[in-house]
Each structure stands twice: as C-alpha cells, then as structure tokens.
Design a protein around this motif. Structure first.
Motif, PDB file in Angstrom:
ATOM      1  N   GLN A 104      -1.762  -1.354   7.711  1.00 58.98           N
ATOM      2  CA  GLN A 104      -0.949  -2.385   7.459  1.00 58.98           C
ATOM      3  C   GLN A 104      -1.166  -3.764   7.002  1.00 58.98           C
ATOM      4  N   ASP A 105      -2.449  -4.261   8.022  1.00 60.73           N
ATOM      5  CA  ASP A 105      -2.741  -5.614   7.054  1.00 60.73           C
ATOM      6  C   ASP A 105      -2.419  -5.434   6.191  1.00 60.73           C
ATOM      7  N   ARG A 106      -3.266  -4.811   5.047  1.00 62.90           N
ATOM      8  CA  ARG A 106      -3.017  -5.205   4.272  1.00 62.90           C
ATOM      9  C   ARG A 106      -1.665  -5.212   3.098  1.00 62.90           C
ATOM     10  N   GLU A 107      -1.420  -4.618   4.330  1.00 63.00           N
ATOM     11  CA  GLU A 107       0.268  -4.379   2.842  1.00 63.00           C
ATOM     12  C   GLU A 107       0.992  -5.601   3.455  1.00 63.00           C
ATOM     13  N   LYS A 108       1.038  -5.963   4.901  1.00 60.77           N
ATOM     14  CA  LYS A 108       1.163  -7.599   5.161  1.00 60.77           C
ATOM     15  C   LYS A 108       0.531  -8.712   4.181  1.00 60.77           C
ATOM     16  N   ASN A 109      -0.372  -9.073   4.453  1.00 61.92           N
ATOM     17  CA  ASN A 109      -1.399 -10.004   3.645  1.00 61.92           C
ATOM     18  C   ASN A 109      -0.833 -10.059   2.178  1.00 61.92           C
ATOM     19  N   GLY A 110      -0.287  -8.751   1.257  1.00 68.54           N
ATOM     20  CA  GLY A 110       0.071  -8.505  -0.168  1.00 68.54           C
ATOM     21  C   GLY A 110      -0.547  -8.078  -1.264  1.00 68.54           C
TER      22      GLY A 110
END
Length: 120
Positions: free
Chosen positions: A113-119
């Motif tokens: 989820q953190d990777r998705e937020k940071n693109g």
C-alpha cells in the motif's frame, strides 16, 4: 543460593526432543502429520511439563488424539529418558507460528500500500 537453570533448560530440551519423536511415531489418525512440539517447560521438581503443540490442519482433533494418548506418551517418555520423575504432560496449543505468518502478511500489505501511494 544458586539455582540450576541450565539443568532445567537441558531437561526441557531433552523432553521436547523425545516428545517430538514419540508424537511423530503415533498411529492415531486424529493426530495430523504436520504436528510439531514448539517448546516444553518442565518444572524444577520434574512433576509437570507444559508441551506447546503447533498443528497444521485440524487442531481440535489432534489435541483430542494427544490427550487420549497421554498415558502411552508418558510411558514412552519414561523409557526414553532417565529422569528421577516422569512429568505429567499438559498439551497446550501454540498459535505463535500462525500469528507470525499473519503478521508477516499484514506487513507485506502495508508495504505494498505504501508503494502504491508513492507511485512505485
């Protein structure tokens, strides 16, 4: 007065190793093939032993099978170990492995989820 912590630890380890072997040789169909003894705690007077069991499969049936075979297991333990007293065995389900797997899954979810937020 000094206590003999190393002796109790050694006995607990020996009991764990013997119980693992004895349980793996049981022919009770209720006891799952993926049953393992995660740890044992033997009291100083060698009267009681808490044996923590981890089961992959039907935990309830496995615990019932172990409780019904408790006398046989204790007899086998007495013959395999040369102890002053053979401890009464209390089987306790151990959920620490399942808990660890669940926590690892949650950490992986948070990381993705953190990777998705940071693109990424």
């Amino acid at each position: 007065m000094r206590t003999n912590q190393h002796g109790a630890s050694r006995v607990s380890h020996d009991v764990q190793r013997s119980l693992s072997r004895i349980i793996s040789e049981l022919k009770d169909p209720r006891i799952g093939l993926m049953t393992s003894v995660t740890r044992c705690e033997v009291t100083k007077d060698l009267k009681e032993c808490k044996c923590y069991i981890s089961v992959l499969g039907d935990e309830e049936a496995t615990m019932q099978g172990l409780v019904s075979a408790k006398g046989f297991i204790r007899k086998q333990l007495a013959s395999s170990l040369n102890l002053r007293n053979t401890p009464e065995i209390d089987f306790v389900p151990d959920h620490s492995i399942a808990y660890g797997v669940d926590m690892s899954r949650r950490i992986d979810e948070v990381i993705s989820q953190d990777r998705e937020k940071n693109g990424e």
